[in-house]
Design a protein around this motif. Sequence first.
Motif, PDB file in Angstrom:
ATOM      1  N   ALA A 135       0.837  -1.000  -0.007  1.00  0.00           N
ATOM      2  CA  ALA A 135      -0.002   0.121  -0.052  1.00  0.00           C
ATOM      3  C   ALA A 135       0.993   1.132   0.051  1.00  0.00           C
ATOM      4  CB  ALA A 135      -0.891  -0.033   1.113  1.00  0.00           C
ATOM      5  N   ALA A 136       0.404   2.342  -0.572  1.00  0.00           N
ATOM      6  CA  ALA A 136       1.220   3.398  -0.888  1.00  0.00           C
ATOM      7  C   ALA A 136       0.449   4.603  -0.246  1.00  0.00           C
ATOM      8  CB  ALA A 136       1.495   3.675  -2.510  1.00  0.00           C
ATOM      9  N   TYR A 137       1.161   5.457   0.241  1.00  0.00           N
ATOM     10  CA  TYR A 137       0.742   6.829   1.063  1.00  0.00           C
ATOM     11  C   TYR A 137       1.625   7.777   1.099  1.00  0.00           C
ATOM     12  CZ  TYR A 137       1.733   6.204   5.908  1.00  0.00           C
ATOM     13  OH  TYR A 137       2.223   6.180   7.031  1.00  0.00           O
ATOM     14  N   ALA A 138       1.471   9.077   1.628  1.00  0.00           N
ATOM     15  CA  ALA A 138       2.524  10.145   1.799  1.00  0.00           C
ATOM     16  C   ALA A 138       2.263  10.657   3.255  1.00  0.00           C
ATOM     17  CB  ALA A 138       2.563  11.046   0.878  1.00  0.00           C
ATOM     18  N   LEU A 139       3.226  11.081   3.690  1.00  0.00           N
ATOM     19  CA  LEU A 139       3.419  11.915   5.030  1.00  0.00           C
ATOM     20  C   LEU A 139       3.862  13.207   4.894  1.00  0.00           C
ATOM     21  CD1 LEU A 139       4.261   9.413   7.823  1.00  0.00           C
ATOM     22  CD2 LEU A 139       1.818  10.448   7.550  1.00  0.00           C
ATOM     23  N   VAL A 140       3.328  14.294   5.437  1.00  0.00           N
ATOM     24  CA  VAL A 140       3.927  15.436   5.519  1.00  0.00           C
ATOM     25  C   VAL A 140       3.546  15.981   6.941  1.00  0.00           C
ATOM     26  CG1 VAL A 140       1.522  16.763   5.180  1.00  0.00           C
ATOM     27  CG2 VAL A 140       3.870  17.946   4.490  1.00  0.00           C
ATOM     28  N   ASP A 141       5.160  16.511   7.395  1.00  0.00           N
ATOM     29  CA  ASP A 141       5.118  16.883   8.966  1.00  0.00           C
ATOM     30  C   ASP A 141       4.858  18.610   8.664  1.00  0.00           C
ATOM     31  OD1 ASP A 141       7.475  18.528   7.965  1.00  0.00           O
ATOM     32  OD2 ASP A 141       8.902  17.153   8.982  1.00  0.00           O
ATOM     33  N   ASP A 142       4.826  19.030  10.046  1.00  0.00           N
ATOM     34  CA  ASP A 142       4.431  20.467  10.259  1.00  0.00           C
ATOM     35  C   ASP A 142       5.280  21.327   9.792  1.00  0.00           C
ATOM     36  OD1 ASP A 142       2.223  19.455  11.837  1.00  0.00           O
ATOM     37  OD2 ASP A 142       3.086  19.862  13.583  1.00  0.00           O
ATOM     38  N   ALA A 143       6.362  20.935   9.427  1.00  0.00           N
ATOM     39  CA  ALA A 143       7.314  21.968   8.622  1.00  0.00           C
ATOM     40  C   ALA A 143       7.273  21.780   7.198  1.00  0.00           C
ATOM     41  CB  ALA A 143       8.898  21.742   9.026  1.00  0.00           C
ATOM     42  N   GLY A 144       6.455  20.858   6.598  1.00  0.00           N
ATOM     43  CA  GLY A 144       6.130  20.851   4.977  1.00  0.00           C
ATOM     44  C   GLY A 144       7.217  19.757   4.505  1.00  0.00           C
ATOM     45  N   ALA A 145       7.976  19.160   5.207  1.00  0.00           N
ATOM     46  CA  ALA A 145       8.695  17.912   4.728  1.00  0.00           C
ATOM     47  C   ALA A 145       7.763  16.731   4.497  1.00  0.00           C
ATOM     48  CB  ALA A 145       9.831  17.638   5.758  1.00  0.00           C
ATOM     49  N   LEU A 146       7.869  16.243   3.311  1.00  0.00           N
ATOM     50  CA  LEU A 146       7.062  15.083   2.765  1.00  0.00           C
ATOM     51  C   LEU A 146       7.803  13.959   2.461  1.00  0.00           C
ATOM     52  CD1 LEU A 146       4.025  15.540   0.540  1.00  0.00           C
ATOM     53  CD2 LEU A 146       5.853  13.812  -0.099  1.00  0.00           C
ATOM     54  N   GLN A 147       7.284  12.753   2.836  1.00  0.00           N
ATOM     55  CA  GLN A 147       7.972  11.459   2.559  1.00  0.00           C
ATOM     56  C   GLN A 147       6.845  10.534   1.848  1.00  0.00           C
ATOM     57  OE1 GLN A 147       8.762   9.023   5.992  1.00  0.00           O
ATOM     58  NE2 GLN A 147       8.239  10.897   7.253  1.00  0.00           N
TER      59      GLN A 147
END
Length: 230
Positions: free
Chosen positions: A181-193
């Motif tokens: 399964a694929a998805y993404a995360l973005v933190d409060d500083a805007g860094a996305l993985q």
Amino acid sequence: MRAILYDVHGNLGALEAVLGDAERAGARSFLLGGDYGAFGPEPVACVARLRALGDAATWIRGNWERWQAGPAAAPETEVVQGAAAAVAAALGPDLVAELAALPTRVTIDGTLYCHASPPSDMEPIAREEDADADDQLLAGVTERRVVFGHTHVQFRRATTRGIELVNAGSVGLPFDGDTRAAYALVDDAGALQLRRVAYDVEATAGALDAVGAPWATTTAARLRAASFEL
């Protein structure tokens, strides 16, 4: 931390795996990018699980939410029309109408979220750079990051205009050769993985086989191959 989930496609096993991974990573909000129920064995359960996220979730509409409400707009193939009829019957008219009324795009913290591309829930942004196509699909976009799905192929790249393009991939039906399964995360500083999560693919594929309809057996084969092409 925000989890970005696209193209669940009625796959509850994949959805639960992704939500568990996201919550362990610290996700407290969720962007839901469309195509929630069609093609999977558990459309009602998937929508209910996402609705249980409550105010933490922001929803947009995919092409399948539009097609469920108006199947005449969908391709006239046995697989697509069969899936459309099955998911509409499972969800019922009220929920079909509610999902069809979702917005087509939203901007959060300077990122534009849409289903396939800003002007369309069907015309996709390509994995490989195409400056002319990018300019056409991103006309009028002022955000510096655009996140989308639809093609079920996870990637990220930049345009010549400096806009970051992110395809979060598909939670429930990847087409990039990787069954996770694929998805993404973005933190409060805007860094996305971009992230991948293993789950029991065969359990979902077997449930589709048990349905027996052409749309379901075709989807099971695509799920096992992680490819649209069979």
